[in-house]
Design a protein around this motif. Structure first.
Motif, PDB file in Angstrom:
ATOM      1  N   TRP A 151     -22.199   1.085  -8.299  1.00 25.75           N
ATOM      2  CA  TRP A 151     -23.037   1.998  -7.636  1.00 25.75           C
ATOM      3  C   TRP A 151     -22.282   3.192  -7.573  1.00 25.75           C
ATOM      4  O   TRP A 151     -22.735   4.421  -7.069  1.00 25.75           O
ATOM      5  N   ARG A 152     -21.339   3.604  -8.560  1.00 25.01           N
ATOM      6  CA  ARG A 152     -20.834   4.972  -8.339  1.00 25.01           C
ATOM      7  C   ARG A 152     -21.597   5.805  -9.121  1.00 25.01           C
ATOM      8  O   ARG A 152     -21.913   5.675 -10.344  1.00 25.01           O
ATOM      9  N   PRO A 153     -22.075   7.203  -8.464  1.00 29.00           N
ATOM     10  CA  PRO A 153     -22.831   8.046  -9.260  1.00 29.00           C
ATOM     11  C   PRO A 153     -22.269   8.606 -10.344  1.00 29.00           C
ATOM     12  O   PRO A 153     -20.875   8.795 -10.444  1.00 29.00           O
ATOM     13  N   ARG A 154     -23.122   9.125 -11.437  1.00 26.75           N
ATOM     14  CA  ARG A 154     -22.550   9.346 -12.662  1.00 26.75           C
ATOM     15  C   ARG A 154     -22.925  10.895 -12.816  1.00 26.75           C
ATOM     16  O   ARG A 154     -22.728  11.578 -13.976  1.00 26.75           O
ATOM     17  N   SER A 155     -23.446  11.715 -11.689  1.00 26.66           N
ATOM     18  CA  SER A 155     -23.811  12.907 -12.154  1.00 26.66           C
ATOM     19  C   SER A 155     -22.797  13.863 -11.879  1.00 26.66           C
ATOM     20  O   SER A 155     -21.557  13.569 -11.645  1.00 26.66           O
ATOM     21  N   LYS A 156     -22.934  15.199 -12.325  1.00 28.54           N
ATOM     22  CA  LYS A 156     -21.906  16.204 -12.371  1.00 28.54           C
ATOM     23  C   LYS A 156     -21.483  16.596 -11.113  1.00 28.54           C
ATOM     24  O   LYS A 156     -20.266  16.912 -10.801  1.00 28.54           O
ATOM     25  N   VAL A 157     -22.442  16.586  -9.935  1.00 27.68           N
ATOM     26  CA  VAL A 157     -22.194  16.869  -9.007  1.00 27.68           C
ATOM     27  C   VAL A 157     -21.219  15.943  -8.080  1.00 27.68           C
ATOM     28  O   VAL A 157     -20.282  16.246  -7.654  1.00 27.68           O
ATOM     29  N   ALA A 158     -21.700  14.435  -8.538  1.00 33.14           N
ATOM     30  CA  ALA A 158     -20.774  13.455  -7.939  1.00 33.14           C
ATOM     31  C   ALA A 158     -19.334  13.350  -8.358  1.00 33.14           C
ATOM     32  O   ALA A 158     -18.575  13.030  -7.812  1.00 33.14           O
ATOM     33  N   SER A 159     -19.113  13.893  -9.486  1.00 35.28           N
ATOM     34  CA  SER A 159     -18.028  13.919 -10.394  1.00 35.28           C
ATOM     35  C   SER A 159     -16.968  14.992  -9.638  1.00 35.28           C
ATOM     36  O   SER A 159     -15.778  14.971  -9.346  1.00 35.28           O
ATOM     37  N   THR A 160     -17.864  16.055  -9.606  1.00 33.16           N
ATOM     38  CA  THR A 160     -17.068  17.315  -8.678  1.00 33.16           C
ATOM     39  C   THR A 160     -16.777  16.805  -7.340  1.00 33.16           C
ATOM     40  O   THR A 160     -15.531  17.196  -7.111  1.00 33.16           O
ATOM     41  N   VAL A 161     -17.315  16.319  -6.807  1.00 33.30           N
ATOM     42  CA  VAL A 161     -17.022  15.829  -5.341  1.00 33.30           C
ATOM     43  C   VAL A 161     -15.940  15.047  -5.342  1.00 33.30           C
ATOM     44  O   VAL A 161     -15.269  15.105  -4.629  1.00 33.30           O
ATOM     45  N   ARG A 162     -16.159  13.965  -6.263  1.00 29.28           N
ATOM     46  CA  ARG A 162     -15.127  12.629  -6.334  1.00 29.28           C
ATOM     47  C   ARG A 162     -13.687  13.580  -6.684  1.00 29.28           C
ATOM     48  O   ARG A 162     -12.752  13.082  -6.238  1.00 29.28           O
ATOM     49  N   ARG A 163     -13.584  14.608  -7.550  1.00 25.58           N
ATOM     50  CA  ARG A 163     -12.407  15.235  -7.915  1.00 25.58           C
ATOM     51  C   ARG A 163     -11.865  15.972  -6.857  1.00 25.58           C
ATOM     52  O   ARG A 163     -10.767  16.140  -6.693  1.00 25.58           O
ATOM     53  N   HIS A 164     -12.890  16.599  -6.157  1.00 29.62           N
ATOM     54  CA  HIS A 164     -12.360  17.258  -4.962  1.00 29.62           C
ATOM     55  C   HIS A 164     -11.657  16.358  -3.765  1.00 29.62           C
ATOM     56  O   HIS A 164     -10.832  16.861  -3.130  1.00 29.62           O
ATOM     57  N   ILE A 165     -12.387  15.219  -3.687  1.00 32.53           N
ATOM     58  CA  ILE A 165     -11.827  14.442  -2.704  1.00 32.53           C
ATOM     59  C   ILE A 165     -10.419  13.689  -3.164  1.00 32.53           C
ATOM     60  O   ILE A 165      -9.421  13.535  -2.552  1.00 32.53           O
ATOM     61  N   ASN A 166     -10.466  13.239  -4.326  1.00 34.28           N
ATOM     62  CA  ASN A 166      -9.378  12.566  -5.000  1.00 34.28           C
ATOM     63  C   ASN A 166      -8.961  13.281  -6.213  1.00 34.28           C
ATOM     64  O   ASN A 166      -9.382  13.147  -7.468  1.00 34.28           O
ATOM     65  N   PRO A 167      -7.950  14.175  -6.020  1.00 38.62           N
ATOM     66  CA  PRO A 167      -7.538  15.107  -7.169  1.00 38.62           C
ATOM     67  C   PRO A 167      -6.941  14.107  -8.259  1.00 38.62           C
ATOM     68  O   PRO A 167      -6.363  13.166  -8.092  1.00 38.62           O
ATOM     69  N   THR A 169      -4.525  12.368 -10.793  1.00 40.06           N
ATOM     70  CA  THR A 169      -3.093  12.369 -10.912  1.00 40.06           C
ATOM     71  C   THR A 169      -2.472  13.138 -12.130  1.00 40.06           C
ATOM     72  O   THR A 169      -2.971  13.593 -12.777  1.00 40.06           O
ATOM     73  N   ARG A 170      -1.191  13.068 -12.258  1.00 41.13           N
ATOM     74  CA  ARG A 170      -0.371  13.727 -13.092  1.00 41.13           C
ATOM     75  C   ARG A 170      -0.804  13.301 -14.610  1.00 41.13           C
ATOM     76  O   ARG A 170      -0.840  14.173 -15.461  1.00 41.13           O
ATOM     77  N   ASN A 171      -0.998  12.093 -14.753  1.00 44.24           N
ATOM     78  CA  ASN A 171      -1.677  11.787 -16.375  1.00 44.24           C
ATOM     79  C   ASN A 171      -3.132  12.174 -16.590  1.00 44.24           C
ATOM     80  O   ASN A 171      -3.634  11.871 -17.683  1.00 44.24           O
ATOM     81  N   GLY A 172      -3.848  12.822 -15.523  1.00 42.00           N
ATOM     82  CA  GLY A 172      -4.934  13.217 -15.696  1.00 42.00           C
ATOM     83  C   GLY A 172      -6.216  12.330 -15.341  1.00 42.00           C
ATOM     84  O   GLY A 172      -7.515  12.738 -15.496  1.00 42.00           O
ATOM     85  N   GLU A 173      -6.078  11.111 -14.914  1.00 43.61           N
ATOM     86  CA  GLU A 173      -6.932  10.219 -14.405  1.00 43.61           C
ATOM     87  C   GLU A 173      -7.066  10.318 -13.075  1.00 43.61           C
ATOM     88  O   GLU A 173      -6.240  10.645 -12.295  1.00 43.61           O
ATOM     89  N   GLU A 174      -8.437   9.842 -12.464  1.00 47.49           N
ATOM     90  CA  GLU A 174      -8.543   9.622 -11.100  1.00 47.49           C
ATOM     91  C   GLU A 174      -8.041   8.457 -10.890  1.00 47.49           C
ATOM     92  O   GLU A 174      -7.764   7.340 -11.310  1.00 47.49           O
TER      93      GLU A 174
END
Length: 175
Positions: A151-167, A169-174
């Motif tokens: 049920w993980r949202p796939r929209s650009k807004v959800a991706s931006t929020v997820r990156r803000h909450i969970n920056p 890691t060093r290898n670029g993956e969430e």
């Protein structure tokens, strides 16, 4: 369901059966692999016993087919979950278990149909046999119900929020 003293306290066959089972446990040595196979088979039979007993008791109380199937299922699943908790294990009904509750629903349903057809004794035997065959087959072949959807949202807004909450890691993956 309020029908007097529990039979286990009035019928001495219950105590002698428990003592005989205890003696067998001390006398018979099983390997862990053999015990796991035996436990799976006994657990399958017990699902059948409890589902049949719950459905029978519900029908005897004058309730309809749906409460009988539901209470038969809850009786079987609840008993297994309580056993697992006492043994310090995750209850089998919570997943990876070879259709634990589904077997109980099927057995309770068979018991209800046979009771309505006037052959409850056939329902008892057929239900327990169904539990053994269905559960052991499901365990053997690894049958399970589908897991929940992602049920993980796939929209650009959800991706931006997820990156803000969970920056990242060093290898670029969430994480």
């Amino acid at each position: 369901m309020q029908h007097g003293t529990p039979v286990a306290l009035t019928d001495y066959a219950y105590l002698s059966t428990a003592v005989a089972g205890s003696v067998m446990v001390f006398l018979i040595k099983l390997s862990e692999q053999s015990w796991n196979r035996l436990f799976t088979a006994l657990d399958a039979a017990v699902i059948g016993f409890w589902a049949v007993a719950g459905a029978n008791k519900t029908l005897a109380a004058g309730l309809g087919w749906l409460p009988a199937v539901l209470l038969g299922t809850v009786t079987a699943v609840g008993g297994g979950a309580l056993r697992d908790v006492i043994l310090g294990r995750v209850p089998a009904v919570f997943g990876g278990n070879g259709l634990y509750a589904t077997v109980a629903v099927a057995v309770a349903g068979v018991m209800v149909v046979c009771s309505y057809l006037g052959v409850p004794q056939v329902g008892i035997g057929l239900g327990i046999a169904l539990a053994l065959v269905f559960r052991l087959t499901a365990v053997h072949y690894g049958w399970n119900l589908p897991t929940g959807l992602d049920w993980r949202p796939r929209s650009k807004v959800a991706s931006t929020v997820r990156r803000h909450i969970n920056p990242p890691t060093r290898n670029g993956e969430e994480e």
